[in-house]
Scaffold this motif. Structure first.
Motif, PDB file in Angstrom:
ATOM      1  N   LEU B  79       0.825  -1.213   0.000  1.00 59.31           N
ATOM      2  CA  LEU B  79       0.000   0.000   0.000  1.00 59.31           C
ATOM      3  C   LEU B  79       0.856   1.259   0.000  1.00 59.31           C
ATOM      4  O   LEU B  79       1.933   1.287   0.582  1.00 59.31           O
ATOM      5  CB  LEU B  79      -0.926   0.021   1.219  1.00 59.31           C
ATOM      6  CG  LEU B  79      -1.942  -1.118   1.320  1.00 59.31           C
ATOM      7  CD1 LEU B  79      -2.737  -1.005   2.619  1.00 59.31           C
ATOM      8  CD2 LEU B  79      -2.901  -1.101   0.131  1.00 59.31           C
ATOM      9  N   ALA B  80       0.363   2.301  -0.668  1.00 56.32           N
ATOM     10  CA  ALA B  80       0.987   3.625  -0.564  1.00 56.32           C
ATOM     11  C   ALA B  80       0.244   4.367   0.547  1.00 56.32           C
ATOM     12  O   ALA B  80      -0.974   4.521   0.475  1.00 56.32           O
ATOM     13  CB  ALA B  80       0.853   4.372  -1.883  1.00 56.32           C
ATOM     14  N   PHE B  81       0.988   4.770   1.570  1.00 56.44           N
ATOM     15  CA  PHE B  81       0.365   5.509   2.683  1.00 56.44           C
ATOM     16  C   PHE B  81       0.547   7.004   2.481  1.00 56.44           C
ATOM     17  O   PHE B  81       1.569   7.420   1.970  1.00 56.44           O
ATOM     18  CB  PHE B  81       0.981   5.065   4.009  1.00 56.44           C
ATOM     19  CG  PHE B  81       0.585   3.672   4.402  1.00 56.44           C
ATOM     20  CD1 PHE B  81      -0.651   3.445   4.983  1.00 56.44           C
ATOM     21  CD2 PHE B  81       1.434   2.599   4.164  1.00 56.44           C
ATOM     22  CE1 PHE B  81      -1.034   2.147   5.336  1.00 56.44           C
ATOM     23  CE2 PHE B  81       1.057   1.310   4.511  1.00 56.44           C
ATOM     24  CZ  PHE B  81      -0.165   1.083   5.103  1.00 56.44           C
ATOM     25  N   PRO B  82      -0.406   7.832   2.902  1.00 60.55           N
ATOM     26  CA  PRO B  82      -1.706   7.481   3.485  1.00 60.55           C
ATOM     27  C   PRO B  82      -2.592   6.744   2.488  1.00 60.55           C
ATOM     28  O   PRO B  82      -2.670   7.121   1.328  1.00 60.55           O
ATOM     29  CB  PRO B  82      -2.317   8.831   3.862  1.00 60.55           C
ATOM     30  CG  PRO B  82      -1.369   9.883   3.434  1.00 60.55           C
ATOM     31  CD  PRO B  82      -0.174   9.280   2.856  1.00 60.55           C
ATOM     32  N   PHE B  83      -3.246   5.714   3.001  1.00 54.07           N
ATOM     33  CA  PHE B  83      -4.108   4.850   2.193  1.00 54.07           C
ATOM     34  C   PHE B  83      -5.552   5.311   2.372  1.00 54.07           C
ATOM     35  O   PHE B  83      -6.105   5.257   3.462  1.00 54.07           O
ATOM     36  CB  PHE B  83      -3.924   3.406   2.674  1.00 54.07           C
ATOM     37  CG  PHE B  83      -4.859   2.403   2.043  1.00 54.07           C
ATOM     38  CD1 PHE B  83      -4.906   2.247   0.663  1.00 54.07           C
ATOM     39  CD2 PHE B  83      -5.656   1.590   2.836  1.00 54.07           C
ATOM     40  CE1 PHE B  83      -5.766   1.314   0.082  1.00 54.07           C
ATOM     41  CE2 PHE B  83      -6.511   0.646   2.266  1.00 54.07           C
ATOM     42  CZ  PHE B  83      -6.566   0.510   0.887  1.00 54.07           C
ATOM     43  N   LYS B  84      -6.126   5.815   1.269  1.00 58.82           N
ATOM     44  CA  LYS B  84      -7.518   6.297   1.306  1.00 58.82           C
ATOM     45  C   LYS B  84      -8.403   5.230   0.693  1.00 58.82           C
ATOM     46  O   LYS B  84      -8.267   4.935  -0.485  1.00 58.82           O
ATOM     47  CB  LYS B  84      -7.649   7.574   0.472  1.00 58.82           C
ATOM     48  CG  LYS B  84      -6.863   8.768   0.995  1.00 58.82           C
ATOM     49  CD  LYS B  84      -6.831   9.917  -0.019  1.00 58.82           C
ATOM     50  CE  LYS B  84      -8.205  10.559  -0.163  1.00 58.82           C
ATOM     51  NZ  LYS B  84      -8.141  11.768  -1.043  1.00 58.82           N
TER      52      LYS B  84
END
Lengths: 442, 442
Positions: B79-84
């Motif tokens: 995942l790429a954070f921040p994960f929306k």
């Protein structure tokens, strides 16, 4: 799911959604699958679950046919018949999970249900809707789909004409042809269905018939009847003829509307299901090991209520298996993670409002936009867009004292140019919305 | 659901779907709701269900936060954070069903989850996305929605400044204000949370503060601190100040972006949930009895894995209750049953192919079309269209020898005119697709 729904609704099917649970008594009605149902109990019932008979407990539905049956009876007063419905939902089966076989998976069903009667033109229309739907999935790498159709009456008439009586047994064994081969089926027909070698042979010969047009089908079937002395004045032949007429109609009509989409294939048996006429399986070119991806048939009694009966025709796509095939075998890939088309950069936190403003203006015109999480170095912001597959990064005009133009960079091609959030549009290639992350069930 | 998804994706939220089940051990973590979970067992386990400890059994999820927590930890590497993320799914609770309270219902959630840290601008952006989504539902009769925001740190700092120590207890009682009234809460604060009459009074005074801008909020809170001697050099005040700053930012930013959408309302407590900062509830104008339709908050630890923590902000719409309100109270109605815009009439079964042809041509241009089930009398065909709410009935040219024009009749207005299936388009008013049948779960 969006594509399938679109095709179903274009064809006038009504979407319904039913609750995940049905009473055990309904779930247990339908043959073999009943062993695989999941029963529910509340936490406070732990230790006493078995006090309630299974029939009175609730279980998760294992297909969308049992719920449809209940739905039709419950709502029969408000429905206009024939009732054409689509339904795409999760179903659950307590099987041992293995490749292409899940305990939770999605089915996409269409059915048309009549009240008392149902015209047989639906028997060609429904498989064609499914072909149309599968055709639309070819852009994601799905191979060409062909529906293989048969008719239970044709098979039953032929078997009875041969003198066989255990029709269900024969259908059950013929259904195993692809899995265990002709020799083994032959042996089983003789051992378990009371068939002589000649009778078993005739059954296998029938199962070998395929045809892409009605004339060839009729010719082959009649030739086989002659060889095996299924007389055309016998009751058995009348039944066979009924099935043959419907199947002929299906193949010819389908050929007219969508050549190559439907063929007659007399080995299709759907052994364990309660079909009473047409039966269908659907195979993908070059994907034999996958088996049928869309199956169904005609049933004379989906449900009944008092004197009323509800005959239907329906097909069901095993969507999870299909998607699994697309991703793992056909090489489909998610083209991007985020639905956003644009990431608006933030120069510093004090100017976040300017970036929000750009995003608002883009969204107001239907362009999905995200705003950078922090005013990090530009390289880091671009990397965030890249990781999410967001194709454009937008740079708000940094210095209100210069000529005031924003710029937008396509980070795939590297091209960067001036842009106005009220007029700019993405290149088509990069505009399309949302591909989902892999389902978390895996 | 389509509308909400559209808004979520426009704002760059990523759609995920998680399996219906989670392990009992995860489901039992979260306070009171745990009593209401449904556990699963396979049919063959009947009689032995309780041999397996509840923690090791599977249960249906009762919200979408527990699954998100698992998802984030499982997929943190990709995942790429921040994960929306957005997620719209069914959840199940073993409650006694009553008006507006279902055992199976749909929640629509958005959350943004950071890794280690999460910028606080999301605390104003997320409620505004929800307001935007609810705003779009106003076309179906939903009243105006206002988010009421508070901050746990503000409340806790104030309570501690008063000398109270049972913070969870106070929040739990304050949460009951709307249900049982101030007098009863006062009594409970004194009886169960060790508050003196003065302390209890101060808590109630804080809960009475509302403000639509930061200046007014700060003024009211500071005035109350002065009266109740919450000194601005105390640790408690520092905590209060932290919450006050965030809440001030939220109200002011929201006012700038969408005036009237978010107000500070210091009685919002979310007593039973594990929020650590901002908390939100959303009320509809004139629908007080409905309670909050969209709630959430900030949590410092959605999940943790080793040294990693995942702080988040999220809100959840109780969609089934909202739809129930729309249909039963706000007077929304399905404008039509069938997604089809056109029903193509059939003069006789021999010419069904002509009618199919018309339907094919319409569908090829994205116009949903159905074909009459039988070549019944025209009045009966029109009645079928009418019962399904299909606005147009199409009459294929009956006699190929005349000038060859089809005609189409709007059965709502009665207008009938010549039409060509390759060029005709419906009036906008009648073109819109599919409204669904009532869910069958009822």
């Amino acid at each position: 799911m969006d594509t399938l729904r679109d095709v179903f609704e274009l064809n006038g099917f009504i979407g319904i959604e039913t609750r995940a649970v049905e009473p055990g008594s309904s779930l247990l009605k339908k043959g073999e699958t009943s062993k695989e149902i999941y029963l529910l109990s509340r936490l406070q019932e732990v230790g006493h679950e078995s006090d309630t008979p299974v029939e009175q407990r609730l279980g998760l539905h294992f297909d969308l046919t049992v719920p449809l049956s209940r739905y039709v009876v419950e709502h029969s007063g408000q429905l206009a018949f024939p009732f054409k419905r689509w339904q795409i939902q999760k179903v659950w089966r307590g099987e041992r999970p293995q490749e292409g076989r899940f305990r939770e998976f999605v089915q996409a069903d269409i059915d048309v249900v009549g009240e008392g009667t149902l015209p047989d033109h639906y028997e060609v229309e429904l498989p064609l809707v499914m072909v149309q739907a599968l055709e639309r999935l070819r852009e994601y790498g799905l191979p060409k789909a062909t529906v293989h159709a048969n008719n239970r009456k044709l098979s039953e008439g032929f078997y009875r004409g041969l003198g066989l009586t255990d029709i269900e047994g024969v259908l059950r064994e013929i259904d195993k042809l692809d899995k265990i081969g002709a020799d083994e089926v032959m042996r089983l027909l003789m051992e378990t269905c009371g068939a002589s070698r000649d009778q078993a042979n005739a059954c296998l010969e029938l199962a070998r018939i395929t045809a892409d047009n009605g004339a060839s089908l009729v010719e082959q079937v009649n030739a086989l009847c002659e060889i095996h002395h299924v007389d055309d004045d016998a009751d058995a032949y009348a039944l066979l003829k009924e099935g043959l007429d419907t199947l002929t109609m299906i193949v010819d009509e389908a050929h007219h509307l969508r050549p190559g989409a439907v063929i007659a294939d007399l080995k299709i048996a759907r052994g364990l299901d309660y079909y009473t006429g047409s039966v269908y399986e659907t195979f993908l070119e070059g994907a034999d090991s996958l088996g049928s991806v869309c199956s169904g048939g005609r049933y004379d009694n989906l449900a009944s209520s008092g004197k009323r009966t509800y005959p239907g025709v329906g097909l069901s796509i095993g969507l999870s298996r299909l998607v699994s095939y697309l991703l793992h075998t056909a090489g489909a890939e998610a083209s991007r993670i985020s639905p956003a088309c644009v990431l608006v950069a933030v120069w510093n936190e004090e100017n976040r409002a300017d970036s929000n403003e750009v995003a608002y203006r883009l969204r107001a015109r239907g362009i999905a936009a995200d705003v950078a999480p922090t005013a990090a170095k530009l390289g880091k912001q671009i990397k965030y867009a890249d990781k999410l597959g967001i194709p454009y990064v937008w740079f708000p005009n940094e210095d209100p004292d210069d000529d005031g133009a924003d710029e937008v960079k396509n980070i795939v091609t590297g091209e960067q140019k001036r842009a106005d959030a009220d007029t700019w549009t993405p290149d088509n290639e990069y505009a399309s919305q949302a591909v989902r992350l892999p389902a978390a069930g895996e």
